[in-house]
Every structure is written in C-alpha cells, then in structure tokens.
Design a protein around this motif. Structure first.
Motif, PDB file in Angstrom:
ATOM      1  N   THR A 159       0.829  -1.202   0.000  1.00 34.05           N
ATOM      2  CA  THR A 159       0.000   0.000   0.000  1.00 34.05           C
ATOM      3  C   THR A 159       0.866   1.257   0.000  1.00 34.05           C
ATOM      4  O   THR A 159       0.582   2.224  -0.723  1.00 34.05           O
ATOM      5  N   ALA A 160       1.943   1.249   0.788  1.00 34.14           N
ATOM      6  CA  ALA A 160       2.833   2.410   0.842  1.00 34.14           C
ATOM      7  C   ALA A 160       3.536   2.627  -0.492  1.00 34.14           C
ATOM      8  O   ALA A 160       3.694   3.772  -0.947  1.00 34.14           O
ATOM      9  N   ILE A 161       3.950   1.552  -1.140  1.00 35.05           N
ATOM     10  CA  ILE A 161       4.622   1.669  -2.436  1.00 35.05           C
ATOM     11  C   ILE A 161       3.658   2.200  -3.491  1.00 35.05           C
ATOM     12  O   ILE A 161       3.994   3.101  -4.267  1.00 35.05           O
ATOM     13  N   VAL A 162       2.453   1.635  -3.523  1.00 32.36           N
ATOM     14  CA  VAL A 162       1.457   2.083  -4.501  1.00 32.36           C
ATOM     15  C   VAL A 162       1.115   3.551  -4.283  1.00 32.36           C
ATOM     16  O   VAL A 162       0.955   4.330  -5.247  1.00 32.36           O
ATOM     17  N   ALA A 163       1.015   3.971  -3.035  1.00 34.14           N
ATOM     18  CA  ALA A 163       0.728   5.380  -2.750  1.00 34.14           C
ATOM     19  C   ALA A 163       1.863   6.276  -3.246  1.00 34.14           C
ATOM     20  O   ALA A 163       1.618   7.366  -3.785  1.00 34.14           O
ATOM     21  N   ALA A 164       3.104   5.819  -3.077  1.00 32.21           N
ATOM     22  CA  ALA A 164       4.253   6.602  -3.557  1.00 32.21           C
ATOM     23  C   ALA A 164       4.263   6.678  -5.075  1.00 32.21           C
ATOM     24  O   ALA A 164       4.581   7.732  -5.656  1.00 32.21           O
ATOM     25  N   VAL A 165       3.909   5.577  -5.723  1.00 31.14           N
ATOM     26  CA  VAL A 165       3.831   5.583  -7.186  1.00 31.14           C
ATOM     27  C   VAL A 165       2.756   6.561  -7.656  1.00 31.14           C
ATOM     28  O   VAL A 165       2.975   7.339  -8.598  1.00 31.14           O
ATOM     29  N   ARG A 166       1.616   6.535  -7.004  1.00 28.43           N
ATOM     30  CA  ARG A 166       0.543   7.461  -7.400  1.00 28.43           C
ATOM     31  C   ARG A 166       0.991   8.914  -7.215  1.00 28.43           C
ATOM     32  O   ARG A 166       0.693   9.778  -8.058  1.00 28.43           O
ATOM     33  N   GLU A 167       1.721   9.207  -6.165  1.00 32.49           N
ATOM     34  CA  GLU A 167       2.156  10.569  -5.894  1.00 32.49           C
ATOM     35  C   GLU A 167       3.263  11.032  -6.837  1.00 32.49           C
ATOM     36  O   GLU A 167       3.227  12.162  -7.343  1.00 32.49           O
ATOM     37  N   HIS A 168       4.238  10.159  -7.093  1.00 38.32           N
ATOM     38  CA  HIS A 168       5.439  10.596  -7.796  1.00 38.32           C
ATOM     39  C   HIS A 168       5.475  10.217  -9.281  1.00 38.32           C
ATOM     40  O   HIS A 168       6.039  10.953 -10.092  1.00 38.32           O
ATOM     41  N   VAL A 169       4.897   9.068  -9.631  1.00 32.84           N
ATOM     42  CA  VAL A 169       5.003   8.573 -11.004  1.00 32.84           C
ATOM     43  C   VAL A 169       3.796   8.952 -11.846  1.00 32.84           C
ATOM     44  O   VAL A 169       3.945   9.336 -13.013  1.00 32.84           O
ATOM     45  N   TRP A 170       2.602   8.865 -11.273  1.00 31.76           N
ATOM     46  CA  TRP A 170       1.390   9.112 -12.072  1.00 31.76           C
ATOM     47  C   TRP A 170       1.376  10.500 -12.712  1.00 31.76           C
ATOM     48  O   TRP A 170       0.969  10.637 -13.862  1.00 31.76           O
ATOM     49  N   PRO A 171       1.847  11.560 -12.040  1.00 34.23           N
ATOM     50  CA  PRO A 171       1.905  12.855 -12.724  1.00 34.23           C
ATOM     51  C   PRO A 171       2.837  12.855 -13.931  1.00 34.23           C
ATOM     52  O   PRO A 171       2.558  13.532 -14.934  1.00 34.23           O
ATOM     53  N   LEU A 172       3.928  12.098 -13.865  1.00 33.07           N
ATOM     54  CA  LEU A 172       4.856  12.009 -14.998  1.00 33.07           C
ATOM     55  C   LEU A 172       4.207  11.295 -16.174  1.00 33.07           C
ATOM     56  O   LEU A 172       4.437  11.645 -17.335  1.00 33.07           O
ATOM     57  N   VAL A 173       3.390  10.282 -15.876  1.00 32.00           N
ATOM     58  CA  VAL A 173       2.686   9.554 -16.940  1.00 32.00           C
ATOM     59  C   VAL A 173       1.601  10.432 -17.545  1.00 32.00           C
ATOM     60  O   VAL A 173       1.453  10.513 -18.774  1.00 32.00           O
ATOM     61  N   SER A 174       0.855  11.106 -16.698  1.00 32.85           N
ATOM     62  CA  SER A 174      -0.268  11.914 -17.180  1.00 32.85           C
ATOM     63  C   SER A 174       0.175  13.072 -18.059  1.00 32.85           C
ATOM     64  O   SER A 174      -0.537  13.458 -18.994  1.00 32.85           O
ATOM     65  N   ASP A 175       1.361  13.650 -17.772  1.00 32.03           N
ATOM     66  CA  ASP A 175       1.813  14.773 -18.604  1.00 32.03           C
ATOM     67  C   ASP A 175       2.715  14.344 -19.752  1.00 32.03           C
ATOM     68  O   ASP A 175       3.254  15.181 -20.476  1.00 32.03           O
ATOM     69  N   GLY A 176       2.880  13.019 -19.927  1.00 23.92           N
ATOM     70  CA  GLY A 176       3.594  12.510 -21.089  1.00 23.92           C
ATOM     71  C   GLY A 176       5.097  12.412 -20.970  1.00 23.92           C
ATOM     72  O   GLY A 176       5.763  11.974 -21.905  1.00 23.92           O
ATOM     73  N   ARG A 177       5.660  12.753 -19.815  1.00 24.87           N
ATOM     74  CA  ARG A 177       7.111  12.639 -19.663  1.00 24.87           C
ATOM     75  C   ARG A 177       7.553  11.183 -19.534  1.00 24.87           C
ATOM     76  O   ARG A 177       8.690  10.843 -19.851  1.00 24.87           O
ATOM     77  N   VAL A 178       6.661  10.342 -19.083  1.00 25.33           N
ATOM     78  CA  VAL A 178       6.905   8.902 -18.972  1.00 25.33           C
ATOM     79  C   VAL A 178       5.745   8.195 -19.639  1.00 25.33           C
ATOM     80  O   VAL A 178       4.582   8.513 -19.347  1.00 25.33           O
ATOM     81  N   ARG A 179       6.053   7.258 -20.548  1.00 28.54           N
ATOM     82  CA  ARG A 179       5.002   6.559 -21.279  1.00 28.54           C
ATOM     83  C   ARG A 179       5.213   5.048 -21.213  1.00 28.54           C
ATOM     84  O   ARG A 179       6.349   4.572 -21.265  1.00 28.54           O
TER      85      ARG A 179
END
Length: 325
Positions: free
Chosen positions: A273-293
């Motif tokens: 749960t802690a890892i998934v929360a960190a991914v949502r906080e730090h990685v999901w914005p990068l995916v949503s704005d196209g910097r990470v695909r």
C-alpha cells in the motif's frame, strides 16, 4: 468466468484457459472486471513451479491488471462501481475477474487507455521502490539498468531521466539499444560483445554507476561491484543468472557500497500500500503529462497465454507483453 490455470508445472503448454469460480471481494477489496493483464518473468517462474503465490493470493498467474470495478467488498467507500483502475496483484491477473485490496488500486492515468494501463503497476512499483525508495537515486547520478529493453528497463530509463539522472543500459541487440536510446538512455552497452564495467567507467569519467538495477543476480555480482561508484548502491531484483555468487567484502568496503535484494509479490499488504501510494504521488503525474510513457510490445489474447510466454522466453520483445480476455 475463465482464467489461465496451471494444473501441472511445465513449459508454456502448461497454461490452460479454463472455467473457474468468480472470486468474492473480501473486506477492503473490490472486484475488477479485467480489461488486460501483462506478462512478467515471475509468471514464468510460477508456471515452472518455482514461485508459488503468497498465502491468500489467487492461484492464477498475473501480477498486474487493468479494468473496471464491478463490485465492492465490505468496508469499501473510496472507490465506486464503474471506476477505471489498474492494480498491483499477488496473483490472478490472467483472468476475466480478480479481487483486489483497495490499497493496491491505482486510477488509470490521464491520457492512457484502459488496456495499456495494465502495463504500469508492476514495473512502476518495482522501480520506484528499489531505485528511489531504497537506493535513493538522485539528480546528476548515473543509473545502470541491466536488460534495458525489458518492461522494467524501458520504464527505469524514463523515470531516471525524468528526475535528472544519467542512464546506462545493457541489452543484447543493436535494435534494443536503439529503442533504449530513443527513451533517453545515455550509455548503450551490448552485453554480447562489450564489457559493461569498462563501458560504464568510460562513460562516467572513471567514476562508475551510482545505482545499478540488476535482474541477473549471481552471474553479474562481481562485475556489478566493480562497476559501482564510491558510495554506490546495487539493487538486485532478479535471479536470471543464478542464486549463489561470491561477494568480495573488501571491494564493497573500499567503495563504501551497499547491496540490497528485494521482491515485491510477497511483501505485507501495508508495504504494498505504501509503495502504490508513492507511485501514485510521484510517477502518475509524470505519466499523465507525457514525460513517462508505457512501452507495449504486443497484445495477445489471454486464451493464448502460451504464445505470450514463449515470446517472453525468447526475449525478442521490447517493453511489455499484454494479455486481454
């Protein structure tokens, strides 16, 4: 419903598309109607009889999925039926439906279609937990990724570049290295005819890699220590090259280096749960704005999971192989 079952361990032909009971979501769980799952090396080990699911997990393979919530278990009030999600799983992704603890759910990132989202939970959780939460990769440092063309590798390149690190990769073909370069890799090493220790040192003015993400294990242990920079961190997440190796503690001391080895599947629910929360906080914005695909190599019907496993074992793919019901 139908799921990919493993009546007896063996080769790809051991995977059987069969009718099975629909899972019931328990306390704090939701039922997800699966749109897609993805193939991971751990699935092959499970099929071969070497990697059993953790207690309480689904017996079917599949460590990640995407889809829509079709039912809520007791105590769930933060998600709704119809929500589009992707999920980190202890098992069960190779199925038409799977029960998932809410702590392992992620919304489908903005701009990503629901099937492609299945390629994200396992790799992002593995990379963020190992490279950033444990090894603490920082801007300006160098990350060496073994298997740069894999699902793990293609995502690790992008995440490291997004935080301002340099990236060295190993791969076994010119074509894979070219794809890695397109994703931002700075140092390209063909492990078939190049010494990665020498290449990493040459590409870092003799300093070496600050962090190494290793899927090989014993076969690369000695060379990985040589390739580390002073204060370097080696994160071992796979054992494709064996389980037992000899570690020169003197070399480790001289570099003030650290070696960690982790797996994700069997971690307690609170850690996931802690890892998934960190991914949502730090990685999901990068995916949503196209910097990470996400990088998807191919999509295969789940009923033909045998073909997907053969493709994974041949290692000709770049990125993730998806399965759809």
């Amino acid at each position: 419903m139908h799921a990919v079952t493993i009546p007896e361990p063996g080769g790809p032909e051991a995977l059987v598309w069969a009718e099975v009971p629909v899972p019931e979501p328990g306390e704090g769980e939701v039922l997800v109607e699966v749109a897609a799952s993805a193939v991971n090396r751990a699935d092959i080990l499970q099929r071969q009889g070497f990697y059993d699911p953790p207690p309480g997990a689904s017996p079917y393979p599949g460590l990640e999925c995407s889809g829509r919530i079709s039912a809520l278990g007791p105590g769930v009030n933060t998600w709704a039926v119809g929500d589009e999600v992707c999920a980190l799983l202890g098992g069960g992704g190779y199925a038409e439906q799977v029960a998932v603890p809410t702590g392992q759910l992620l919304p489908v990132p903005e701009g990503i279609d629901i099937r492609t989202a299945a390629s994200l939970p396992e790799v992002t959780s593995t990379i963020w937990s190992n490279v950033f939460m444990v090894a603490h990769l920082r801007p300006g440092e160098t990350l060496l990724v073994h298997g740069g063309g894999s699902g793990i590798g293609t995502m690790a390149i992008q995440l490291a570049k997004a935080v301002g690190a340099r990236v060295a990769v190993t791969a076994g073909s010119k074509e894979k290295l070219e794809r890695c370069a397109e994703l931002g890799a700075d140092i390209l090493i063909n492990y078939r005819d190049q010494d990665f220790v020498e290449e990493v040192r040459a590409g870092t003015d003799g300093q070496g890699a600050d962090v190494i993400l290793d899927i090989i294990g014993a076969k690369y242990l000695e060379q990985n220590i040589k390739a580390l920079a002073v204060n370097g961190r080696l994160a071992i997440i796979g054992l494709q090259g064996g389980r037992k190796g000899e570690l020169n503690l003197g070399a480790l001391l001289a570099k003030r280096a650290a070696v960690t080895a982790t797996s994700l599947r069997a971690r307690p629910a609170a850690e996931k749960t802690a890892i998934v929360a960190a991914v949502r906080e730090h990685v999901w914005p990068l995916v949503s704005d196209g910097r990470v695909r996400p990088v998807v190599d191919s999509t295969v019907p789940m009923s033909r999971a045998t073909d997907a496993h053969r493709a994974m074992e041949e290692s000709t793919h770049v990125g993730k192989i998806l399965l759809t019901p």
